[in-house]
Design a protein around this motif. Structure first.
Motif, PDB file in Angstrom:
ATOM      1  N   GLU A  13     -26.845  12.275  31.889  1.00  0.00           N
ATOM      2  CA  GLU A  13     -27.178  11.340  32.967  1.00  0.00           C
ATOM      3  C   GLU A  13     -25.959  11.042  33.828  1.00  0.00           C
ATOM      4  O   GLU A  13     -26.072  10.853  35.027  1.00  0.00           O
ATOM      5  CB  GLU A  13     -27.728  10.040  32.384  1.00  0.00           C
ATOM      6  CG  GLU A  13     -29.129  10.169  31.855  1.00  0.00           C
ATOM      7  CD  GLU A  13     -29.715   8.832  31.419  1.00  0.00           C
ATOM      8  OE1 GLU A  13     -29.313   7.786  31.963  1.00  0.00           O
ATOM      9  OE2 GLU A  13     -30.560   8.843  30.524  1.00  0.00           O
ATOM     10  N   THR A  14     -24.801  11.016  33.231  1.00  0.00           N
ATOM     11  CA  THR A  14     -23.583  10.639  33.952  1.00  0.00           C
ATOM     12  C   THR A  14     -22.944  11.789  34.719  1.00  0.00           C
ATOM     13  O   THR A  14     -22.176  11.561  35.640  1.00  0.00           O
ATOM     14  CB  THR A  14     -22.542  10.075  32.985  1.00  0.00           C
ATOM     15  OG1 THR A  14     -22.283  11.052  31.961  1.00  0.00           O
ATOM     16  CG2 THR A  14     -23.032   8.791  32.345  1.00  0.00           C
ATOM     17  N   ALA A  15     -23.262  13.025  34.352  1.00  0.00           N
ATOM     18  CA  ALA A  15     -22.542  14.154  34.951  1.00  0.00           C
ATOM     19  C   ALA A  15     -23.437  15.278  35.453  1.00  0.00           C
ATOM     20  O   ALA A  15     -22.974  16.132  36.195  1.00  0.00           O
ATOM     21  CB  ALA A  15     -21.555  14.724  33.933  1.00  0.00           C
ATOM     22  N   GLY A  16     -24.687  15.316  35.042  1.00  0.00           N
ATOM     23  CA  GLY A  16     -25.550  16.432  35.424  1.00  0.00           C
ATOM     24  C   GLY A  16     -25.208  17.684  34.639  1.00  0.00           C
ATOM     25  O   GLY A  16     -24.558  17.634  33.599  1.00  0.00           O
ATOM     26  N   LEU A  17     -25.637  18.825  35.159  1.00  0.00           N
ATOM     27  CA  LEU A  17     -25.351  20.107  34.510  1.00  0.00           C
ATOM     28  C   LEU A  17     -23.942  20.571  34.853  1.00  0.00           C
ATOM     29  O   LEU A  17     -23.446  20.288  35.946  1.00  0.00           O
ATOM     30  CB  LEU A  17     -26.341  21.171  34.974  1.00  0.00           C
ATOM     31  CG  LEU A  17     -27.759  21.043  34.455  1.00  0.00           C
ATOM     32  CD1 LEU A  17     -28.664  22.043  35.159  1.00  0.00           C
ATOM     33  CD2 LEU A  17     -27.818  21.240  32.973  1.00  0.00           C
ATOM     34  N   PRO A  18     -23.316  21.322  33.951  1.00  0.00           N
ATOM     35  CA  PRO A  18     -22.008  21.905  34.286  1.00  0.00           C
ATOM     36  C   PRO A  18     -22.125  22.825  35.503  1.00  0.00           C
ATOM     37  O   PRO A  18     -23.134  23.517  35.684  1.00  0.00           O
ATOM     38  CB  PRO A  18     -21.640  22.703  33.037  1.00  0.00           C
ATOM     39  CG  PRO A  18     -22.436  22.088  31.936  1.00  0.00           C
ATOM     40  CD  PRO A  18     -23.708  21.614  32.578  1.00  0.00           C
ATOM     41  N   LYS A  19     -21.112  22.830  36.346  1.00  0.00           N
ATOM     42  CA  LYS A  19     -21.123  23.658  37.555  1.00  0.00           C
ATOM     43  C   LYS A  19     -21.324  25.127  37.236  1.00  0.00           C
ATOM     44  O   LYS A  19     -21.930  25.856  38.013  1.00  0.00           O
ATOM     45  CB  LYS A  19     -19.831  23.461  38.343  1.00  0.00           C
ATOM     46  CG  LYS A  19     -19.755  22.124  39.015  1.00  0.00           C
ATOM     47  CD  LYS A  19     -18.482  21.967  39.826  1.00  0.00           C
ATOM     48  CE  LYS A  19     -18.438  20.568  40.419  1.00  0.00           C
ATOM     49  NZ  LYS A  19     -17.214  20.330  41.156  1.00  0.00           N
ATOM     50  N   GLU A  20     -20.837  25.591  36.090  1.00  0.00           N
ATOM     51  CA  GLU A  20     -20.987  27.000  35.709  1.00  0.00           C
ATOM     52  C   GLU A  20     -22.459  27.385  35.584  1.00  0.00           C
ATOM     53  O   GLU A  20     -22.856  28.476  35.975  1.00  0.00           O
ATOM     54  CB  GLU A  20     -20.260  27.296  34.386  1.00  0.00           C
ATOM     55  CG  GLU A  20     -18.773  27.080  34.426  1.00  0.00           C
ATOM     56  CD  GLU A  20     -18.353  25.624  34.253  1.00  0.00           C
ATOM     57  OE1 GLU A  20     -19.150  24.808  33.743  1.00  0.00           O
ATOM     58  OE2 GLU A  20     -17.217  25.294  34.655  1.00  0.00           O
ATOM     59  N   ILE A  21     -23.260  26.505  35.029  1.00  0.00           N
ATOM     60  CA  ILE A  21     -24.692  26.780  34.883  1.00  0.00           C
ATOM     61  C   ILE A  21     -25.361  26.798  36.257  1.00  0.00           C
ATOM     62  O   ILE A  21     -26.161  27.680  36.567  1.00  0.00           O
ATOM     63  CB  ILE A  21     -25.374  25.743  33.960  1.00  0.00           C
ATOM     64  CG1 ILE A  21     -24.882  25.928  32.529  1.00  0.00           C
ATOM     65  CG2 ILE A  21     -26.895  25.871  34.018  1.00  0.00           C
ATOM     66  CD1 ILE A  21     -25.407  24.892  31.554  1.00  0.00           C
ATOM     67  N   LEU A  22     -25.030  25.828  37.094  1.00  0.00           N
ATOM     68  CA  LEU A  22     -25.624  25.762  38.433  1.00  0.00           C
ATOM     69  C   LEU A  22     -25.251  26.978  39.264  1.00  0.00           C
ATOM     70  O   LEU A  22     -26.093  27.577  39.935  1.00  0.00           O
ATOM     71  CB  LEU A  22     -25.176  24.484  39.145  1.00  0.00           C
ATOM     72  CG  LEU A  22     -25.630  23.175  38.512  1.00  0.00           C
ATOM     73  CD1 LEU A  22     -24.957  21.992  39.198  1.00  0.00           C
ATOM     74  CD2 LEU A  22     -27.131  23.041  38.577  1.00  0.00           C
ATOM     75  N   LEU A  41     -32.974   8.422  38.719  1.00  0.00           N
ATOM     76  CA  LEU A  41     -33.954   8.466  37.625  1.00  0.00           C
ATOM     77  C   LEU A  41     -33.179   8.733  36.352  1.00  0.00           C
ATOM     78  O   LEU A  41     -32.259   9.553  36.344  1.00  0.00           O
ATOM     79  CB  LEU A  41     -34.945   9.611  37.840  1.00  0.00           C
ATOM     80  CG  LEU A  41     -35.961   9.461  38.950  1.00  0.00           C
ATOM     81  CD1 LEU A  41     -36.728  10.761  39.118  1.00  0.00           C
ATOM     82  CD2 LEU A  41     -36.913   8.331  38.648  1.00  0.00           C
ATOM     83  N   ASN A  42     -33.551   8.070  35.256  1.00  0.00           N
ATOM     84  CA  ASN A  42     -32.835   8.389  34.026  1.00  0.00           C
ATOM     85  C   ASN A  42     -33.342   9.720  33.459  1.00  0.00           C
ATOM     86  O   ASN A  42     -34.344  10.267  33.912  1.00  0.00           O
ATOM     87  CB  ASN A  42     -32.886   7.239  33.014  1.00  0.00           C
ATOM     88  CG  ASN A  42     -34.256   7.006  32.436  1.00  0.00           C
ATOM     89  OD1 ASN A  42     -35.105   7.896  32.402  1.00  0.00           O
ATOM     90  ND2 ASN A  42     -34.492   5.812  31.966  1.00  0.00           N
ATOM     91  N   LEU A  43     -32.621  10.238  32.509  1.00  0.00           N
ATOM     92  CA  LEU A  43     -32.906  11.566  31.968  1.00  0.00           C
ATOM     93  C   LEU A  43     -34.294  11.662  31.353  1.00  0.00           C
ATOM     94  O   LEU A  43     -35.009  12.636  31.581  1.00  0.00           O
ATOM     95  CB  LEU A  43     -31.838  11.956  30.948  1.00  0.00           C
ATOM     96  CG  LEU A  43     -31.962  13.332  30.329  1.00  0.00           C
ATOM     97  CD1 LEU A  43     -31.956  14.417  31.397  1.00  0.00           C
ATOM     98  CD2 LEU A  43     -30.843  13.564  29.333  1.00  0.00           C
ATOM     99  N   SER A  44     -34.714  10.664  30.609  1.00  0.00           N
ATOM    100  CA  SER A  44     -36.029  10.748  29.962  1.00  0.00           C
ATOM    101  C   SER A  44     -37.153  10.750  30.995  1.00  0.00           C
ATOM    102  O   SER A  44     -38.138  11.478  30.845  1.00  0.00           O
ATOM    103  CB  SER A  44     -36.222   9.619  28.951  1.00  0.00           C
ATOM    104  OG  SER A  44     -36.220   8.361  29.585  1.00  0.00           O
ATOM    105  N   ASN A  45     -37.025   9.967  32.056  1.00  0.00           N
ATOM    106  CA  ASN A  45     -38.047   9.984  33.108  1.00  0.00           C
ATOM    107  C   ASN A  45     -38.058  11.321  33.843  1.00  0.00           C
ATOM    108  O   ASN A  45     -39.121  11.864  34.155  1.00  0.00           O
ATOM    109  CB  ASN A  45     -37.822   8.856  34.112  1.00  0.00           C
ATOM    110  CG  ASN A  45     -38.177   7.511  33.542  1.00  0.00           C
ATOM    111  OD1 ASN A  45     -38.961   7.402  32.611  1.00  0.00           O
ATOM    112  ND2 ASN A  45     -37.593   6.468  34.097  1.00  0.00           N
TER     113      ASN A  45
END
Length: 64
Positions: A13-22, A41-45
């Motif tokens: 929630e605080t950082a998202g996906l690593p840039k390498e994956i994106l 939106l929180n991660l569970s939602n």
């Protein structure tokens, strides 16, 4: 369009996906659209929204 063998990866929630994956998967990354009036939106939602839409598109296979 979602298919039966799709899988999802969610970031923190605080950082998202690593840039390498994106950067390695730009054609398959998705964003959930949001209004400017909503902070986040929180991660569970987010996971619930995405999973429901994937299940809807694939016909709720295996659910009764």
């Amino acid at each position: 369009t979602f298919q039966d063998d799709d899988f999802f990866v969610f970031g923190k929630e605080t950082a998202g996906l690593p840039k390498e994956i994106l950067q390695a998967n730009p054609e398959t990354c998705l964003k959930l659209p949001m209004s400017d009036a909503v902070r986040s939106l929180n991660l569970s939602n987010s996971a619930a929204i995405l999973l429901y839409e994937a299940l809807r598109q694939t016909g709720f296979t295996g659910l009764t």
